[in-house]
Design a protein around this motif. Structure first.
Motif, PDB file in Angstrom:
ATOM      1  N   HIS A 122       0.853  -1.189   0.000  1.00 45.58           N
ATOM      2  CA  HIS A 122       0.000   0.000   0.000  1.00 45.58           C
ATOM      3  C   HIS A 122       0.890   1.240   0.000  1.00 45.58           C
ATOM      4  CE1 HIS A 122      -3.510  -2.539   0.671  1.00 45.58           C
ATOM      5  NE2 HIS A 122      -2.729  -3.220   1.486  1.00 45.58           N
ATOM      6  N   ASP A 123       1.336   1.628  -1.214  1.00 43.48           N
ATOM      7  CA  ASP A 123       2.283   2.734  -1.338  1.00 43.48           C
ATOM      8  C   ASP A 123       1.783   3.847  -2.241  1.00 43.48           C
ATOM      9  OD1 ASP A 123       2.437   1.422  -3.762  1.00 43.48           O
ATOM     10  OD2 ASP A 123       4.587   1.040  -3.664  1.00 43.48           O
ATOM     11  N   GLY A 124       0.560   3.720  -2.744  1.00 42.52           N
ATOM     12  CA  GLY A 124       0.008   4.753  -3.616  1.00 42.52           C
ATOM     13  C   GLY A 124       0.512   4.705  -5.046  1.00 42.52           C
ATOM     14  N   VAL A 125       1.423   3.794  -5.359  1.00 41.11           N
ATOM     15  CA  VAL A 125       1.938   3.631  -6.720  1.00 41.11           C
ATOM     16  C   VAL A 125       0.908   2.814  -7.504  1.00 41.11           C
ATOM     17  CG1 VAL A 125       3.808   2.621  -8.096  1.00 41.11           C
ATOM     18  CG2 VAL A 125       4.334   3.800  -5.961  1.00 41.11           C
ATOM     19  N   PRO A 126       0.590   3.196  -8.767  1.00 46.78           N
ATOM     20  CA  PRO A 126      -0.430   2.481  -9.543  1.00 46.78           C
ATOM     21  C   PRO A 126      -0.161   0.977  -9.630  1.00 46.78           C
ATOM     22  CG  PRO A 126       0.257   4.475 -10.686  1.00 46.78           C
ATOM     23  CD  PRO A 126       1.187   4.307  -9.520  1.00 46.78           C
ATOM     24  N   LYS A 127      -1.251   0.212  -9.537  1.00 49.19           N
ATOM     25  CA  LYS A 127      -1.188  -1.248  -9.612  1.00 49.19           C
ATOM     26  C   LYS A 127      -1.870  -1.697 -10.904  1.00 49.19           C
ATOM     27  CE  LYS A 127       0.122  -1.201  -5.207  1.00 49.19           C
ATOM     28  NZ  LYS A 127       0.242   0.189  -4.870  1.00 49.19           N
ATOM     29  N   LEU A 128      -1.142  -2.427 -11.742  1.00 47.82           N
ATOM     30  CA  LEU A 128      -1.717  -2.938 -12.985  1.00 47.82           C
ATOM     31  C   LEU A 128      -1.979  -4.430 -12.868  1.00 47.82           C
ATOM     32  CD1 LEU A 128       0.382  -1.117 -15.751  1.00 47.82           C
ATOM     33  CD2 LEU A 128      -1.801  -0.445 -14.724  1.00 47.82           C
ATOM     34  N   LYS A 129      -3.098  -4.853 -13.423  1.00 47.28           N
ATOM     35  CA  LYS A 129      -3.462  -6.274 -13.426  1.00 47.28           C
ATOM     36  C   LYS A 129      -2.337  -7.100 -14.055  1.00 47.28           C
ATOM     37  CE  LYS A 129      -6.806  -9.388 -15.485  1.00 47.28           C
ATOM     38  NZ  LYS A 129      -7.999  -9.499 -16.331  1.00 47.28           N
ATOM     39  N   ASP A 130      -1.829  -6.628 -15.196  1.00 44.88           N
ATOM     40  CA  ASP A 130      -0.733  -7.319 -15.884  1.00 44.88           C
ATOM     41  C   ASP A 130       0.299  -6.279 -16.314  1.00 44.88           C
ATOM     42  OD1 ASP A 130      -2.166  -6.296 -18.184  1.00 44.88           O
ATOM     43  OD2 ASP A 130      -3.281  -8.176 -18.284  1.00 44.88           O
ATOM     44  N   PHE A 131       0.390  -5.976 -17.603  1.00 43.13           N
ATOM     45  CA  PHE A 131       1.361  -5.004 -18.107  1.00 43.13           C
ATOM     46  C   PHE A 131       0.649  -3.799 -18.710  1.00 43.13           C
ATOM     47  CE2 PHE A 131       3.967  -8.906 -18.400  1.00 43.13           C
ATOM     48  CZ  PHE A 131       5.096  -8.476 -17.716  1.00 43.13           C
ATOM     49  N   ALA A 133      -0.630  -1.360 -21.580  1.00 43.62           N
ATOM     50  CA  ALA A 133      -1.114  -1.711 -22.920  1.00 43.62           C
ATOM     51  C   ALA A 133      -0.011  -1.602 -23.968  1.00 43.62           C
ATOM     52  CB  ALA A 133      -2.298  -0.821 -23.291  1.00 43.62           C
ATOM     53  N   GLU A 134       0.867  -0.577 -23.841  1.00 51.93           N
ATOM     54  CA  GLU A 134       1.938  -0.393 -24.824  1.00 51.93           C
ATOM     55  C   GLU A 134       2.991  -1.499 -24.758  1.00 51.93           C
ATOM     56  OE1 GLU A 134       2.746   2.430 -21.345  1.00 51.93           O
ATOM     57  OE2 GLU A 134       1.017   1.892 -22.555  1.00 51.93           O
ATOM     58  N   MET A 135       2.928  -2.342 -23.721  1.00 58.99           N
ATOM     59  CA  MET A 135       3.857  -3.468 -23.602  1.00 58.99           C
ATOM     60  C   MET A 135       3.123  -4.797 -23.797  1.00 58.99           C
ATOM     61  SD  MET A 135       6.242  -2.197 -20.496  1.00 58.99           S
ATOM     62  CE  MET A 135       7.928  -2.439 -21.016  1.00 58.99           C
ATOM     63  N   GLY A 136       1.929  -4.739 -24.375  1.00 64.73           N
ATOM     64  CA  GLY A 136       1.193  -5.949 -24.692  1.00 64.73           C
ATOM     65  C   GLY A 136       0.226  -6.414 -23.619  1.00 64.73           C
ATOM     66  N   GLY A 137       0.077  -5.674 -22.547  1.00 69.20           N
ATOM     67  CA  GLY A 137      -0.855  -6.040 -21.483  1.00 69.20           C
ATOM     68  C   GLY A 137      -2.209  -5.365 -21.670  1.00 69.20           C
ATOM     69  N   SER A 138      -3.063  -5.552 -20.690  1.00 69.83           N
ATOM     70  CA  SER A 138      -4.392  -4.937 -20.742  1.00 69.83           C
ATOM     71  C   SER A 138      -4.348  -3.466 -20.333  1.00 69.83           C
ATOM     72  CB  SER A 138      -5.341  -5.678 -19.808  1.00 69.83           C
ATOM     73  OG  SER A 138      -4.988  -5.455 -18.444  1.00 69.83           O
ATOM     74  N   GLY A 139      -3.334  -3.086 -19.552  1.00 71.34           N
ATOM     75  CA  GLY A 139      -3.262  -1.723 -19.033  1.00 71.34           C
ATOM     76  C   GLY A 139      -4.282  -1.458 -17.923  1.00 71.34           C
ATOM     77  N   GLU A 140      -4.989  -2.507 -17.520  1.00 73.95           N
ATOM     78  CA  GLU A 140      -6.046  -2.374 -16.525  1.00 73.95           C
ATOM     79  C   GLU A 140      -5.493  -2.176 -15.119  1.00 73.95           C
ATOM     80  OE1 GLU A 140      -9.498  -5.232 -14.573  1.00 73.95           O
ATOM     81  OE2 GLU A 140      -8.847  -5.638 -16.628  1.00 73.95           O
ATOM     82  N   SER A 141      -5.955  -1.114 -14.450  1.00 72.70           N
ATOM     83  CA  SER A 141      -5.568  -0.853 -13.070  1.00 72.70           C
ATOM     84  C   SER A 141      -6.445  -1.652 -12.121  1.00 72.70           C
ATOM     85  CB  SER A 141      -5.741   0.634 -12.736  1.00 72.70           C
ATOM     86  OG  SER A 141      -4.809   1.399 -13.447  1.00 72.70           O
ATOM     87  N   ILE A 142      -5.861  -2.059 -11.007  1.00 75.22           N
ATOM     88  CA  ILE A 142      -6.637  -2.746  -9.968  1.00 75.22           C
ATOM     89  C   ILE A 142      -6.335  -2.092  -8.627  1.00 75.22           C
ATOM     90  CG2 ILE A 142      -6.797  -4.926 -11.253  1.00 75.22           C
ATOM     91  CD1 ILE A 142      -4.587  -6.077  -9.567  1.00 75.22           C
ATOM     92  N   PRO A 143      -7.240  -2.239  -7.649  1.00 78.34           N
ATOM     93  CA  PRO A 143      -7.028  -1.592  -6.353  1.00 78.34           C
ATOM     94  C   PRO A 143      -5.883  -2.220  -5.579  1.00 78.34           C
ATOM     95  CG  PRO A 143      -9.135  -2.781  -6.395  1.00 78.34           C
ATOM     96  CD  PRO A 143      -8.508  -2.935  -7.743  1.00 78.34           C
ATOM     97  N   GLU A 144      -5.330  -1.374  -4.664  1.00 78.34           N
ATOM     98  CA  GLU A 144      -4.263  -1.860  -3.793  1.00 78.34           C
ATOM     99  C   GLU A 144      -4.793  -2.988  -2.942  1.00 78.34           C
ATOM    100  OE1 GLU A 144      -1.151   1.718  -3.139  1.00 78.34           O
ATOM    101  OE2 GLU A 144      -2.683   1.557  -1.621  1.00 78.34           O
TER     102      GLU A 144
END
Length: 144
Positions: A122-131, A133-144
């Protein structure tokens, strides 16, 4: 950080030494099972560089390589077993592990593969489900 700034790093015993220069492409934490297993830790701190900005300055003949998949060529020192870096040819980047460059001002900007996390941070830094989007992931954020 200036583009001409250079930082030195090494494996655990110092047999393999490297320099990185300029600006990294990204910094953060990876929570995927492969990185956790490889690092023997609950999370892996990464700094991604363009391959031309990473130079092995000593001990290249002492580097071992393991590739579980085409996405990562993991490198370590054959003397001490210390992990050094991973080449990611499909992304065109080299991950020099943050701890290998102690003087580098590490500032993580993202957590990747957070859906696989075993240690919630829990550091306030964005959390991504995977990678991103520009690196081939979904770019989807998920909660801490």
């Amino acid at each position: 950080m200036s583009n001409d700034k250079t930082y030195k790093g090494s494996c655990f015993c110092g047999a393999v030494q490297l320099t990185v220069k300029g600006e990294p492409a990204a910094m953060g934490y990876c929570h995927c099972e492969s990185c956790r297993h490889w690092s023997a830790g609950p999370v892996n701190a990464f700094i991604l560089w363009k391959p031309e900005d990473v130079e092995i300055t000593q001990g290249a003949e002492n580097i071992g390589t393991y590739s579980k998949s085409p996405q990562s060529l993991r490198k370590w020192c054959k003397t001490c077993g210390g992990h050094i870096l991973s080449e990611h040819p499909t992304m065109g980047l080299t991950d020099v592990y943050a701890a290998v460059i102690p003087s580098f001002p590490y500032k993580p900007g993202v957590h990747v593969n957070y859906q696989e996390a075993v240690l919630r941070i829990h550091d306030g830094v964005p959390k991504l489900k995977d990678f991103p989007a520009e690196m081939g992931g979904s770019g989807e954020s998920i909660p801490e």
